[in-house]
Design a protein around this motif. Structure first.
Motif, PDB file in Angstrom:
ATOM      1  N   ASN A   1      87.437  10.618  -4.180  1.00 48.94           N
ATOM      2  CA  ASN A   1      88.360  11.750  -4.187  1.00 48.94           C
ATOM      3  C   ASN A   1      88.320  12.483  -2.846  1.00 48.94           C
ATOM      4  OD1 ASN A   1      90.242  13.487  -5.194  1.00 48.94           O
ATOM      5  ND2 ASN A   1      88.766  14.774  -6.266  1.00 48.94           N
ATOM      6  N   GLN A   2      87.131  12.708  -2.322  1.00 51.22           N
ATOM      7  CA  GLN A   2      87.008  13.376  -1.026  1.00 51.22           C
ATOM      8  C   GLN A   2      87.599  12.522   0.085  1.00 51.22           C
ATOM      9  OE1 GLN A   2      82.762  13.803  -1.049  1.00 51.22           O
ATOM     10  NE2 GLN A   2      82.855  15.960  -1.648  1.00 51.22           N
ATOM     11  N   LEU A   3      87.398  11.217   0.014  1.00 54.65           N
ATOM     12  CA  LEU A   3      87.952  10.318   1.023  1.00 54.65           C
ATOM     13  C   LEU A   3      89.474  10.301   0.957  1.00 54.65           C
ATOM     14  CD1 LEU A   3      87.156   8.366   3.256  1.00 54.65           C
ATOM     15  CD2 LEU A   3      87.091   6.556   1.543  1.00 54.65           C
ATOM     16  N   SER A   4      90.018  10.358  -0.244  1.00 56.56           N
ATOM     17  CA  SER A   4      91.476  10.408  -0.397  1.00 56.56           C
ATOM     18  C   SER A   4      92.049  11.684   0.200  1.00 56.56           C
ATOM     19  CB  SER A   4      91.853  10.331  -1.873  1.00 56.56           C
ATOM     20  OG  SER A   4      91.429   9.120  -2.418  1.00 56.56           O
ATOM     21  N   TRP A   5      91.407  12.813  -0.055  1.00 57.59           N
ATOM     22  CA  TRP A   5      91.872  14.086   0.520  1.00 57.59           C
ATOM     23  C   TRP A   5      91.779  14.069   2.041  1.00 57.59           C
ATOM     24  CZ3 TRP A   5      94.788  17.714  -1.343  1.00 57.59           C
ATOM     25  CH2 TRP A   5      94.878  17.875  -2.710  1.00 57.59           C
ATOM     26  N   LEU A   6      90.719  13.493   2.581  1.00 58.37           N
ATOM     27  CA  LEU A   6      90.570  13.416   4.033  1.00 58.37           C
ATOM     28  C   LEU A   6      91.668  12.561   4.639  1.00 58.37           C
ATOM     29  CD1 LEU A   6      88.848  13.979   6.584  1.00 58.37           C
ATOM     30  CD2 LEU A   6      87.651  11.850   6.063  1.00 58.37           C
ATOM     31  N   ALA A   7      91.912  11.402   4.060  1.00 55.22           N
ATOM     32  CA  ALA A   7      92.961  10.514   4.575  1.00 55.22           C
ATOM     33  C   ALA A   7      94.330  11.170   4.469  1.00 55.22           C
ATOM     34  CB  ALA A   7      92.931   9.197   3.811  1.00 55.22           C
ATOM     35  N   ALA A   8      94.590  11.849   3.359  1.00 52.25           N
ATOM     36  CA  ALA A   8      95.887  12.513   3.190  1.00 52.25           C
ATOM     37  C   ALA A   8      96.063  13.628   4.200  1.00 52.25           C
ATOM     38  CB  ALA A   8      95.998  13.059   1.772  1.00 52.25           C
ATOM     39  N   SER A   9      95.014  14.401   4.450  1.00 53.93           N
ATOM     40  CA  SER A   9      95.145  15.496   5.410  1.00 53.93           C
ATOM     41  C   SER A   9      95.369  14.968   6.826  1.00 53.93           C
ATOM     42  CB  SER A   9      93.920  16.405   5.355  1.00 53.93           C
ATOM     43  OG  SER A   9      92.771  15.718   5.786  1.00 53.93           O
ATOM     44  N   ILE A  10      94.734  13.868   7.172  1.00 54.96           N
ATOM     45  CA  ILE A  10      94.942  13.279   8.498  1.00 54.96           C
ATOM     46  C   ILE A  10      96.361  12.739   8.613  1.00 54.96           C
ATOM     47  CG2 ILE A  10      94.273  11.358   9.994  1.00 54.96           C
ATOM     48  CD1 ILE A  10      91.391  11.817   9.023  1.00 54.96           C
ATOM     49  N   LEU A  11      96.822  12.028   7.591  1.00 56.55           N
ATOM     50  CA  LEU A  11      98.165  11.454   7.646  1.00 56.55           C
ATOM     51  C   LEU A  11      99.252  12.521   7.650  1.00 56.55           C
ATOM     52  CD1 LEU A  11      97.768   8.369   5.307  1.00 56.55           C
ATOM     53  CD2 LEU A  11      98.010   8.402   7.784  1.00 56.55           C
ATOM     54  N   VAL A  12      99.080  13.575   6.876  1.00 56.26           N
ATOM     55  CA  VAL A  12     100.066  14.662   6.855  1.00 56.26           C
ATOM     56  C   VAL A  12     100.113  15.343   8.215  1.00 56.26           C
ATOM     57  CG1 VAL A  12     100.528  16.947   5.890  1.00 56.26           C
ATOM     58  CG2 VAL A  12     100.041  15.032   4.384  1.00 56.26           C
ATOM     59  N   THR A  13      98.963  15.573   8.821  1.00 60.43           N
ATOM     60  CA  THR A  13      98.920  16.190  10.151  1.00 60.43           C
ATOM     61  C   THR A  13      99.627  15.317  11.184  1.00 60.43           C
ATOM     62  OG1 THR A  13      96.829  17.222   9.577  1.00 60.43           O
ATOM     63  CG2 THR A  13      97.391  17.134  11.912  1.00 60.43           C
ATOM     64  N   LEU A  14      99.364  14.009  11.148  1.00 67.97           N
ATOM     65  CA  LEU A  14     100.037  13.105  12.087  1.00 67.97           C
ATOM     66  C   LEU A  14     101.546  13.065  11.838  1.00 67.97           C
ATOM     67  CD1 LEU A  14      97.532  10.123  12.223  1.00 67.97           C
ATOM     68  CD2 LEU A  14      98.013  11.800  14.002  1.00 67.97           C
TER      69      LEU A  14
END
Length: 64
Positions: A31-44
């Motif tokens: 779950n934490q890894l999913s949130w991290l990946a989503a936050s990076i992708l949304v920022t990009l």
């Protein structure tokens, strides 16, 4: 390149096993890894969108 490593990766304990490793790989839950990946992708995505908008508006100003 994996086969040229020193020491050879297949001699290290815990590598090339038949069963998957249990537990978090990076010290995070899935779950934490999913949130991290989503936050990076949304920022990009936001940064890329702003770049596209800025270049398109500057082209319109030059052509006018």
């Amino acid at each position: 390149m994996v086969f040229l490593s020193n020491p050879q990766v297949w001699h290290l304990p815990g590598t090339w096993s038949e069963k998957p490793i249990e537990g978090p790989y990076l010290g995070m839950t899935s779950n934490q890894l999913s949130w991290l990946a989503a936050s990076i992708l949304v920022t990009l995505f936001i940064a890329f969108s702003i770049y596209i908008l800025e270049t398109s508006t500057s082209k319109r100003k030059r052509s006018s």
